[in-house]
Design a protein around this motif. Structure first.
Motif, PDB file in Angstrom:
ATOM      1  N   THR A 175       0.845  -1.193   0.000  1.00  0.00           N
ATOM      2  CA  THR A 175       0.000   0.000   0.000  1.00  0.00           C
ATOM      3  C   THR A 175       0.874   1.234   0.000  1.00  0.00           C
ATOM      4  O   THR A 175       1.788   1.353   0.821  1.00  0.00           O
ATOM      5  CB  THR A 175      -0.927   0.022   1.222  1.00  0.00           C
TER       6      THR A 175
ATOM      7  N   SER B 249     -10.340  10.792  -6.134  1.00  0.00           N
ATOM      8  CA  SER B 249     -11.408  10.950  -5.151  1.00  0.00           C
ATOM      9  C   SER B 249     -11.813  12.414  -5.170  1.00  0.00           C
ATOM     10  O   SER B 249     -11.057  13.273  -4.721  1.00  0.00           O
ATOM     11  CB  SER B 249     -10.924  10.539  -3.762  1.00  0.00           C
TER      12      SER B 249
ATOM     13  N   THR C 259     -14.751   7.595  -4.593  1.00  0.00           N
ATOM     14  CA  THR C 259     -13.582   7.266  -5.403  1.00  0.00           C
ATOM     15  C   THR C 259     -14.058   6.871  -6.792  1.00  0.00           C
ATOM     16  O   THR C 259     -15.159   6.299  -6.935  1.00  0.00           O
ATOM     17  CB  THR C 259     -12.746   6.117  -4.807  1.00  0.00           C
TER      18      THR C 259
ATOM     19  N   ASN D   8      -6.285  -0.723  -6.214  1.00  0.00           N
ATOM     20  CA  ASN D   8      -7.449  -0.326  -5.441  1.00  0.00           C
ATOM     21  C   ASN D   8      -7.077   0.889  -4.599  1.00  0.00           C
ATOM     22  O   ASN D   8      -5.898   1.105  -4.308  1.00  0.00           O
ATOM     23  CB  ASN D   8      -7.923  -1.464  -4.524  1.00  0.00           C
TER      24      ASN D   8
ATOM     25  N   SER E 258      -8.349   3.704  -1.258  1.00  0.00           N
ATOM     26  CA  SER E 258      -9.204   3.985  -0.100  1.00  0.00           C
ATOM     27  C   SER E 258      -9.043   5.440   0.270  1.00  0.00           C
ATOM     28  O   SER E 258      -7.912   5.898   0.471  1.00  0.00           O
ATOM     29  CB  SER E 258      -8.823   3.106   1.095  1.00  0.00           C
ATOM     30  N   ARG E 259     -10.157   6.160   0.330  1.00  0.00           N
ATOM     31  CA  ARG E 259     -10.114   7.533   0.872  1.00  0.00           C
ATOM     32  C   ARG E 259     -10.468   7.395   2.338  1.00  0.00           C
ATOM     33  O   ARG E 259     -11.634   7.363   2.734  1.00  0.00           O
ATOM     34  CB  ARG E 259     -11.118   8.430   0.139  1.00  0.00           C
ATOM     35  N   LEU E 260      -9.445   7.289   3.148  1.00  0.00           N
ATOM     36  CA  LEU E 260      -9.613   6.960   4.563  1.00  0.00           C
ATOM     37  C   LEU E 260     -10.322   8.079   5.324  1.00  0.00           C
ATOM     38  O   LEU E 260     -11.108   7.832   6.241  1.00  0.00           O
ATOM     39  CB  LEU E 260      -8.255   6.674   5.172  1.00  0.00           C
TER      40      LEU E 260
END
Lengths: 111, 112
Positions: free
Chosen positions: B20, B49, B55, B65, B67-69
């Motif tokens: 990641t 995003s 996203t 992949n 992720s917009r945390l």
């Protein structure tokens, strides 16, 4: 599909010269156009952003123009300096606000 | 200094490994992006995003992949790395979609 082309791919000029970098795009329906500078091993720095309704933007020794109808933009650098050596990229923003990039012009200013 | 922070700066992976890439911005920007840059080519958008909680795929999303945390952080994951994913990856943010972007310093990834 939007395509962005930058010519030349590389340019070497003596210090002090005024120079022009070119950017062309195939679809005139753009939201804006941006010019960026990239130094080796580093990220990109935004230099100028021209909205689709504008014709030019200026920042210091830099002047960028936009002609949407002909699908062209130029970046003019006045009185070039060795510190201007970098790769210059242009990118257009489409209606979805996604940036489509040119491959860049690598500029070398010789002292 | 305010800006976009990417980690790591360099990474070597074996084919099939996962990892990641992390990205954080402290400018309260709404939009964040992941690009890859390959030699002789312009940057290509992987994912973006537009705002927290959303996203969307970009031009080259396959094999990735995201992720917009939260509003600050936007991570990119490679589930099973392939040599074709060898590239320099840039994270960017902007106040609004299509606005003037700020870029991280990049992650140079090599997959062997």
């Amino acid at each position: 599909k939007q395509e962005v082309t930058q010519i030349p791919a590389a340019l070497s000029v003596p210090e002090g010269e005024n120079l022009v970098l070119n950017c062309s795009f195939t679809d005139s329906a753009i939201y804006n156009l941006q010019w960026f500078r990239q130094d080796p091993g580093k990220g990109l720095t935004s230099l100028l952003l021209i909205q689709s309704s504008q014709r030019e933007q200026t920042s210091g020794r830099l002047n960028a123009s936009l002609d949407k109808s002909s699908g062209r933009s130029t970046l003019y650098i006045a009185a070039s300096q060795p510190g201007d050596s970098a790769t210059y990229l242009c990118a257009v923003s489409d209606s979805n606000y996604q940036l489509i990039w040119g491959a860049g012009t690598k500029l070398i200013i010789k002292p | 200094n305010a800006g976009v922070t990417q980690t790591p700066k360099f990474q070597v992976l074996k084919t099939g490994q996962s990892m990641t890439l992390q990205c954080a911005q402290d400018m309260n920007h709404n939009s964040m992006y992941w690009y890859r840059q390959d030699p002789g080519m312009g940057l290509r958008l992987i994912y973006y995003s537009a705002s927290e909680g959303t996203t969307d795929k970009g031009e080259v999303p396959n094999g990735y992949n995201v992720s917009r945390l939260n509003k600050r952080e936007f991570s990119l994951r490679l589930e099973s790395a392939a040599p074709s994913q060898t590239s320099v990856y840039f994270c960017a943010s902007s106040e609004t979609s299509g606005g003037q972007g700020r870029f991280g310093s990049g992650t140079r990834l090599t997959v062997v």
